[in-house]
Motif scaffolding. Structure first.
Motif, short mmCIF file in Angstrom:
data_model
loop_
_atom_site.label_atom_id
_atom_site.label_comp_id
_atom_site.label_asym_id
_atom_site.label_seq_id
_atom_site.Cartn_x
_atom_site.Cartn_y
_atom_site.Cartn_z
N VAL A 243 -15.37 20.52 29.89
CA VAL A 243 -15.50 19.27 30.39
C VAL A 243 -14.70 18.23 29.31
CG1 VAL A 243 -17.25 17.25 30.47
CG2 VAL A 243 -18.05 19.63 31.18
N GLY A 247 -11.44 15.80 30.14
CA GLY A 247 -11.62 14.29 29.71
C GLY A 247 -10.43 14.05 28.66
N VAL A 303 -23.44 12.68 30.11
CA VAL A 303 -22.10 13.33 30.15
C VAL A 303 -21.70 12.85 31.73
CG1 VAL A 303 -20.83 15.43 30.61
CG2 VAL A 303 -22.28 15.28 28.62
N VAL A 307 -18.21 10.60 32.63
CA VAL A 307 -17.32 10.97 33.60
C VAL A 307 -17.01 10.16 34.82
CG1 VAL A 307 -16.63 12.93 35.14
CG2 VAL A 307 -17.61 13.30 33.05
N SER A 308 -18.16 9.56 35.10
CA SER A 308 -18.14 8.66 36.33
C SER A 308 -17.57 7.29 35.87
CB SER A 308 -19.41 8.15 36.90
OG SER A 308 -20.25 9.36 37.43
N ILE A 310 -15.26 7.12 33.30
CA ILE A 310 -13.97 7.31 33.10
C ILE A 310 -13.11 7.45 34.59
CG2 ILE A 310 -12.16 9.24 32.78
CD1 ILE A 310 -13.88 10.22 30.52
N PHE A 336 -14.98 7.82 27.19
CA PHE A 336 -14.49 8.94 26.75
C PHE A 336 -15.15 9.06 25.40
CE2 PHE A 336 -11.59 11.28 23.76
CZ PHE A 336 -11.58 12.37 24.54
N LEU A 339 -18.37 10.22 25.56
CA LEU A 339 -18.45 11.54 26.27
C LEU A 339 -18.28 12.72 24.96
CD1 LEU A 339 -18.48 13.65 28.56
CD2 LEU A 339 -16.09 13.06 28.77
N ILE A 400 -10.30 14.40 36.11
CA ILE A 400 -11.43 14.09 36.28
C ILE A 400 -12.36 14.72 37.18
CG2 ILE A 400 -12.97 11.76 37.17
CD1 ILE A 400 -10.54 10.20 36.28
N SER A 403 -13.37 17.82 35.12
CA SER A 403 -14.48 17.50 34.37
C SER A 403 -15.90 17.26 34.99
CB SER A 403 -13.97 16.29 33.51
OG SER A 403 -14.84 15.97 32.66
N GLY A 404 -15.84 16.67 35.96
CA GLY A 404 -17.01 16.35 36.82
C GLY A 404 -17.58 17.58 37.15
N ALA A 407 -18.95 19.28 34.42
CA ALA A 407 -20.39 18.79 33.97
C ALA A 407 -21.66 18.83 34.80
CB ALA A 407 -20.04 17.19 34.04
#
Length: 414
Positions: A243, A247, A303, A307-308, A310, A336, A339, A400, A403-404, A407
């Motif tokens: 994750v 990011g 987290v 991410v949302s 970002i 970030f 995060l 992204i 990462s999402g 997560a």
């Protein structure tokens, strides 16, 4: 525990005066606030030295006569070397002592950065950046474990947020200070100024960090690698690292490319570009804000929220106006760094739960973090050169999504 010195407390209340190094019982105690303050100052200087080249990439290219796509190496060689430095940081600290190791890291990083300002060729400049990467890696590798030592249990989130906020200030300084200084005395003056800052932080570490001795039995290098491998095999740690790595790719890609974008049409900002980096300042409160969110709703929610945000930031950055770039960078930095604050603590917490050495888990997290920075540092400038901001947006969107997804997987784990 609040991070303030208190009078002696009952047995069920944590004390705030602790020794930072794994020292014998006879070692003197130290104020946790002071230790955390020194670590935060060190983190500030450390991150400023890592990232001060980002706003200066166009200047570096012009100074050494290299193409835009090549300038990203000024960051990538540093973060690549930091990955190697992370591997030796633990054994070195075991032999020398954590306090001394942090001071040596800051002092040597400052000296090498100052020398880099006088490098006559691009290749020699990259060598100094790589050597600086080796020394710069040591402080963050040790600091996360030290924070865990001085603020165990529920206080770890608070202390971790304070330390990450210090690194956020360093990141802000590394992006805000160089351009104004460089437009007065050249990019070399910016490097020298930040190198001196690192030297001052190193002197402060020598004075105020505990002088506890090295561990009686230093951990062999083979055992260190075994500890890293064990941490990397732990699925919660590995997914958390993923994750953060994805990011980091978004963060570095955006900041590397935006320096070129702001010097190109329709912006053509010139020296005024420095004002855009004021958008980094919201990131300073990101760690505290997300710590509060995590304390109320849990780390998984914090987290996923980061991410949302970002993703929202990248969408806003796609709008070709100065207010949109300013707002996008502000949202990106806030999300970030929040995060990073949550993930770095989550890794240490997972290691604690699974009986894994916390410093080795922190090193694995940072290895992934800097691997993402290394890849993005070089790729971002090439993507910008080949396809402009549309290509940068596409790369960020892919990172992204990764990462999402990770997560969500991590949220379902213990």
């Amino acid at each position: 525990m609040t991070l303030t010195e208190t009078a002696p407390a009952p047995a069920d209340t944590r004390i705030v005066r602790v020794a930072v190094d794994a020292a014998p019982a006879a070692a003197p105690a130290f104020n946790a606030n002071r230790v955390l303050g020194v670590l935060s100052l060190g983190g500030l200087a450390n991150f400023a030295l890592v990232y001060f080249v980002q706003p200066l990439l166009p200047m570096l290219g012009a100074s050494y006569g290299v193409r835009d796509g090549q300038t990203g190496l000024a960051l990538s060689v540093t973060t690549a070397a930091m990955m190697l430095g992370l591997l030796i940081a633990g054994p070195f600290a075991d032999r020398v002592g954590r306090g001394r190791t942090i001071a040596l890291s800051l002092l040597s990083s400052g000296i090498v950065t100052i020398l880099g300002a006088f490098a006559p060729t691009w290749e020699l400049f990259l060598v100094t950046r790589a050597v600086a990467g080796l020394t710069l890696a040591i402080l963050p590798a040790i600091a996360l474990a030290v924070v865990r030592d001085i603020a165990p249990g529920g206080d770890h989130l608070r202390a971790n947020a304070v330390y990450i906020a210090g690194t956020a200030v360093g990141g802000a300084l590394g992006r805000l200070a160089p351009l104004p200084i460089a437009h007065v005395g050249g990019w070399q003056s910016a490097a020298v100024t930040l190198g001196v800052l690192s030297l001052l932080a190193g002197v402060g570490s020598l004075v105020w960090l505990p002088k506890a001795p090295a561990r009686a039995a230093a951990v062999p290098l083979r055992a260190t690698f075994a500890g890293l491998a064990r941490a990397a095999r732990c699925r919660p740690i590995l997914v958390t690292v993923g994750v953060g790595m994805a990011g980091m790719i978004v963060f570095v890609t955006s900041y590397n490319a935006v320096s070129f974008r702001l010097q190109s049409p329709p912006f053509d900002l010139g020296a005024a570009e420095a004002l855009i980096y004021l958008a980094y300042l919201p990131g300073i409160v990101g760690p505290s804000a997300f710590r509060a969110l995590a304390a109320r709703w849990g780390r998984a929610v914090a987290v996923l929220t980061a991410v949302s945000l970002i993703a929202l930031a990248i969408a806003v950055l796609a709008v070709p106006t100065i207010p949109a770039v300013f707002a996008g960078l502000g949202i990106l930095t806030f999300a970030f760094l929040g995060l990073h604050s949550i993930l770095s603590g989550w890794v240490v917490g997972a290691a604690h739960e699974h009986g894994i050495d916390t410093s080795r888990a922190s090193s694995v997290y940072l290895l992934g973090w800097y691997l993402g920075s290394t890849v993005a540092g070089t790729a971002s400038t090439h993507v910008w050169e080949l396809s402009g901001w549309a290509g940068v947006t596409a790369v960020c969107a892919l990172a992204i999504a990764v990462s999402g997804s990770l997560a969500v997987v991590r949220a379902r784990m213990r």
